[in-house]
Scaffold this motif. Structure first.
Motif, PDB file in Angstrom:
ATOM      1  N   GLY A 153      41.807  35.063  20.333  1.00  0.00           N
ATOM      2  CA  GLY A 153      43.160  34.914  20.601  1.00  0.00           C
ATOM      3  C   GLY A 153      43.930  35.466  22.077  1.00  0.00           C
ATOM      4  O   GLY A 153      44.933  35.107  22.370  1.00  0.00           O
ATOM      5  N   ARG A 154      43.552  36.315  21.933  1.00  0.00           N
ATOM      6  CA  ARG A 154      43.768  36.931  23.183  1.00  0.00           C
ATOM      7  C   ARG A 154      44.378  36.346  24.418  1.00  0.00           C
ATOM      8  O   ARG A 154      44.779  35.528  25.215  1.00  0.00           O
ATOM      9  CB  ARG A 154      43.864  38.154  23.730  1.00  0.00           C
ATOM     10  CG  ARG A 154      44.617  39.899  22.794  1.00  0.00           C
ATOM     11  CD  ARG A 154      44.243  40.658  22.807  1.00  0.00           C
ATOM     12  NE  ARG A 154      44.839  41.603  22.477  1.00  0.00           N
ATOM     13  CZ  ARG A 154      44.533  43.690  22.609  1.00  0.00           C
ATOM     14  NH1 ARG A 154      43.461  43.198  22.994  1.00  0.00           N
ATOM     15  NH2 ARG A 154      45.370  43.596  21.349  1.00  0.00           N
ATOM     16  N   LEU A 155      42.783  35.712  24.575  1.00  0.00           N
ATOM     17  CA  LEU A 155      42.561  34.742  25.923  1.00  0.00           C
ATOM     18  C   LEU A 155      43.099  33.080  25.794  1.00  0.00           C
ATOM     19  O   LEU A 155      43.595  32.112  26.697  1.00  0.00           O
ATOM     20  CB  LEU A 155      41.046  34.171  25.928  1.00  0.00           C
ATOM     21  CG  LEU A 155      40.278  33.488  27.344  1.00  0.00           C
ATOM     22  CD1 LEU A 155      41.153  33.987  28.528  1.00  0.00           C
ATOM     23  CD2 LEU A 155      39.253  33.494  27.272  1.00  0.00           C
ATOM     24  N   GLN A 156      43.385  32.933  24.976  1.00  0.00           N
ATOM     25  CA  GLN A 156      43.460  31.562  24.340  1.00  0.00           C
ATOM     26  C   GLN A 156      45.043  31.524  24.550  1.00  0.00           C
ATOM     27  O   GLN A 156      45.708  30.789  25.210  1.00  0.00           O
ATOM     28  CB  GLN A 156      43.576  30.866  22.474  1.00  0.00           C
ATOM     29  CG  GLN A 156      44.326  29.671  22.405  1.00  0.00           C
ATOM     30  CD  GLN A 156      43.916  28.153  23.042  1.00  0.00           C
ATOM     31  OE1 GLN A 156      42.525  28.515  23.098  1.00  0.00           O
ATOM     32  NE2 GLN A 156      44.146  27.750  23.724  1.00  0.00           N
ATOM     33  N   SER A 157      45.991  32.867  24.165  1.00  0.00           N
ATOM     34  CA  SER A 157      46.734  33.224  24.770  1.00  0.00           C
ATOM     35  C   SER A 157      47.386  33.565  26.364  1.00  0.00           C
ATOM     36  O   SER A 157      48.672  32.350  26.245  1.00  0.00           O
ATOM     37  CB  SER A 157      47.784  34.247  23.688  1.00  0.00           C
ATOM     38  OG  SER A 157      47.578  34.289  22.770  1.00  0.00           O
ATOM     39  N   LEU A 158      46.723  33.781  26.614  1.00  0.00           N
ATOM     40  CA  LEU A 158      46.486  33.482  28.116  1.00  0.00           C
ATOM     41  C   LEU A 158      46.604  32.127  28.874  1.00  0.00           C
ATOM     42  O   LEU A 158      47.230  32.199  29.821  1.00  0.00           O
ATOM     43  CB  LEU A 158      45.515  34.914  28.935  1.00  0.00           C
ATOM     44  CG  LEU A 158      45.616  35.036  30.337  1.00  0.00           C
ATOM     45  CD1 LEU A 158      47.015  35.286  30.798  1.00  0.00           C
ATOM     46  CD2 LEU A 158      44.966  35.602  30.630  1.00  0.00           C
ATOM     47  N   LEU A 159      45.338  32.059  28.448  1.00  0.00           N
ATOM     48  CA  LEU A 159      45.219  30.085  28.713  1.00  0.00           C
ATOM     49  C   LEU A 159      46.236  29.094  28.536  1.00  0.00           C
ATOM     50  O   LEU A 159      46.850  28.717  29.271  1.00  0.00           O
ATOM     51  CB  LEU A 159      44.131  29.528  28.769  1.00  0.00           C
ATOM     52  CG  LEU A 159      42.642  30.318  28.501  1.00  0.00           C
ATOM     53  CD1 LEU A 159      41.548  29.483  27.842  1.00  0.00           C
ATOM     54  CD2 LEU A 159      42.733  30.381  30.277  1.00  0.00           C
ATOM     55  N   ASP A 160      47.658  29.344  27.234  1.00  0.00           N
ATOM     56  CA  ASP A 160      48.206  28.981  27.163  1.00  0.00           C
ATOM     57  C   ASP A 160      49.139  28.975  27.726  1.00  0.00           C
ATOM     58  O   ASP A 160      50.470  27.797  28.374  1.00  0.00           O
ATOM     59  CB  ASP A 160      48.919  29.138  25.519  1.00  0.00           C
ATOM     60  CG  ASP A 160      48.267  28.890  24.417  1.00  0.00           C
ATOM     61  OD1 ASP A 160      46.789  27.523  25.084  1.00  0.00           O
ATOM     62  OD2 ASP A 160      47.782  28.842  22.927  1.00  0.00           O
ATOM     63  N   LYS A 161      49.992  30.388  28.962  1.00  0.00           N
ATOM     64  CA  LYS A 161      50.536  30.343  29.339  1.00  0.00           C
ATOM     65  C   LYS A 161      50.364  30.211  30.786  1.00  0.00           C
ATOM     66  O   LYS A 161      51.694  29.691  31.035  1.00  0.00           O
ATOM     67  CB  LYS A 161      50.516  32.002  28.879  1.00  0.00           C
ATOM     68  CG  LYS A 161      51.903  32.667  30.283  1.00  0.00           C
ATOM     69  CD  LYS A 161      52.018  34.555  30.029  1.00  0.00           C
ATOM     70  CE  LYS A 161      52.510  34.961  31.451  1.00  0.00           C
ATOM     71  NZ  LYS A 161      51.826  36.090  32.218  1.00  0.00           N
ATOM     72  N   LEU A 162      49.451  30.331  30.856  1.00  0.00           N
ATOM     73  CA  LEU A 162      48.755  29.914  32.833  1.00  0.00           C
ATOM     74  C   LEU A 162      48.897  28.307  32.653  1.00  0.00           C
ATOM     75  O   LEU A 162      48.906  27.695  33.982  1.00  0.00           O
ATOM     76  CB  LEU A 162      47.421  30.179  32.335  1.00  0.00           C
ATOM     77  CG  LEU A 162      47.795  32.170  33.269  1.00  0.00           C
ATOM     78  CD1 LEU A 162      45.915  32.503  33.051  1.00  0.00           C
ATOM     79  CD2 LEU A 162      48.370  31.862  34.123  1.00  0.00           C
ATOM     80  N   LEU A 163      48.632  27.288  31.643  1.00  0.00           N
ATOM     81  CA  LEU A 163      48.569  26.520  31.585  1.00  0.00           C
ATOM     82  C   LEU A 163      49.970  25.629  31.475  1.00  0.00           C
ATOM     83  O   LEU A 163      49.970  24.085  32.040  1.00  0.00           O
ATOM     84  CB  LEU A 163      47.635  25.446  30.627  1.00  0.00           C
ATOM     85  CG  LEU A 163      45.804  26.088  30.384  1.00  0.00           C
ATOM     86  CD1 LEU A 163      45.097  25.775  29.444  1.00  0.00           C
ATOM     87  CD2 LEU A 163      45.608  25.239  31.812  1.00  0.00           C
ATOM     88  N   ALA A 164      50.684  26.085  31.486  1.00  0.00           N
ATOM     89  CA  ALA A 164      52.582  26.156  30.703  1.00  0.00           C
ATOM     90  C   ALA A 164      53.624  25.941  32.443  1.00  0.00           C
ATOM     91  O   ALA A 164      53.560  25.664  32.723  1.00  0.00           O
ATOM     92  CB  ALA A 164      52.906  26.811  29.700  1.00  0.00           C
ATOM     93  N   GLU A 165      52.532  26.654  32.840  1.00  0.00           N
ATOM     94  CA  GLU A 165      52.682  26.962  33.998  1.00  0.00           C
ATOM     95  C   GLU A 165      53.225  25.582  34.977  1.00  0.00           C
ATOM     96  O   GLU A 165      52.337  25.764  34.945  1.00  0.00           O
ATOM     97  CB  GLU A 165      52.322  28.071  35.607  1.00  0.00           C
ATOM     98  CG  GLU A 165      52.698  29.386  34.218  1.00  0.00           C
ATOM     99  CD  GLU A 165      52.198  31.137  34.826  1.00  0.00           C
ATOM    100  OE1 GLU A 165      51.400  30.922  35.995  1.00  0.00           O
ATOM    101  OE2 GLU A 165      52.630  31.527  34.766  1.00  0.00           O
ATOM    102  N   LYS A 166      53.833  25.574  35.701  1.00  0.00           N
ATOM    103  CA  LYS A 166      54.120  23.910  36.835  1.00  0.00           C
ATOM    104  C   LYS A 166      53.048  24.252  37.657  1.00  0.00           C
ATOM    105  O   LYS A 166      53.193  25.863  38.211  1.00  0.00           O
ATOM    106  CB  LYS A 166      55.477  24.056  37.382  1.00  0.00           C
ATOM    107  CG  LYS A 166      56.264  23.304  36.045  1.00  0.00           C
ATOM    108  CD  LYS A 166      55.432  22.481  35.715  1.00  0.00           C
ATOM    109  CE  LYS A 166      57.107  21.785  34.364  1.00  0.00           C
ATOM    110  NZ  LYS A 166      56.755  20.721  34.299  1.00  0.00           N
ATOM    111  N   PRO A 167      52.462  23.909  38.144  1.00  0.00           N
ATOM    112  CA  PRO A 167      50.901  24.054  39.328  1.00  0.00           C
ATOM    113  C   PRO A 167      51.893  23.412  40.578  1.00  0.00           C
ATOM    114  O   PRO A 167      53.310  23.400  40.931  1.00  0.00           O
ATOM    115  CB  PRO A 167      50.525  22.238  39.436  1.00  0.00           C
ATOM    116  CG  PRO A 167      50.657  21.262  38.656  1.00  0.00           C
ATOM    117  CD  PRO A 167      52.039  22.588  37.474  1.00  0.00           C
TER     118      PRO A 167
END
Length: 167
Positions: A153-167
Motif C-alpha cells: 500500500g505504501r509503495l503504491q501510494s508513493l508510485l502514484d505520487k511520483l507518476l503524477a509528477e510531470k516529467p
C-alpha cells in the motif's frame, strides 16, 4: 492541554517537518549502472531518466523475493504506460541458469540482469538485505530505499505520487 504540552507538540511537528525537508533536499542521484540483461540487451539507468524506476536487488534463494518480484511485474504491467520501469538485478552469487528459469517461469515483463561481479550492489550502498528496492524519481534521484518485502500500500501510494509528477 497546558502551554508546555502545546509547545512540545509544536516543536515536535516542526522537527518532523524539518526532517522531511532535509530528506527531500538530500536526495541523491542513483549511481550509474551498465549491465547486460538476460535477453542480451545493455541496461543503463541513465537511459531511463524521465521515468519512475524501481531497481530491485534479489536472489532466487530469497523467500521474500518470491512474493516481491511477481508483485513488481504486476506494477510494471499496470503503470508502464504512465512511465514506470522496473529492473531486477540478481545478486552475483546467483546462478545465471536459475535466474533465467525464474524470470521465464514468472514471465517478468522487465529487464532482469546479473550483477556478475557484485559491483552494482556495492555502488548502491553495498546491498545485503534481500529484496532491496530503490525507488527513483523521473530525475534519477533515489526517493526511497526499501529493505525486505515492501508494504504494498505504501509503495503504491508513493508510485502514484511520483507518476503524477510531470516529467
Amino acid at each position: 492541554m497546558s502551554r508546555v504540552h502545546k509547545l512540545i507538540l509544536l516543536l515536535a511537528a516542526l522537527a518532523m517537518g524539518l526532517g522531511l525537508l532535509s530528506f527531500v533536499a538530500k536526495r541523491q542521484v542513483a549511481p550509474e549502472l551498465s549491465l547486460k540483461s538476460l535477453a542480451g540487451d545493455s541496461v543503463q539507468l541513465s537511459a531511463l531518466r524521465g521515468k519512475v524506476v524501481l531497481v530491485a536487488f534479489w536472489a532466487t534463494s530469497c523467500l521474500d523475493c518470491e512474493e516481491t518480484l511477481p508483485w513488481l511485474a504486476t506494477l510494471q504491467r499496470r503503470h508502464q504506460s504512465q512511465g514506470l520501469e522496473a529492473l531486477a538485478v540478481a545478486m552475483r552469487y546467483d546462478q545465471p541458469q536459475q535466474v533465467a528459469s525464474y524470470a521465464f517461469r514468472h514471465s517478468l515483463p522487465f529487464p532482469v540482469a546479473l550483477d556478475e561481479d557484485g559491483e552494482t550492489a556495492r555502488r548502491f550502498g553495498n546491498v545485503q538485505t534481500l529484496p532491496t528496492l530503490f525507488v527513483l524519481d523521473r530525475r534519477g534521484q533515489i526517493v526511497q530505499r526499501l529493505l525486505g518485502n515492501p508494504d504494498h500500500g505504501r509503495l503504491q501510494s508513493l508510485l502514484d505520487k511520483l507518476l503524477a509528477e510531470k516529467p
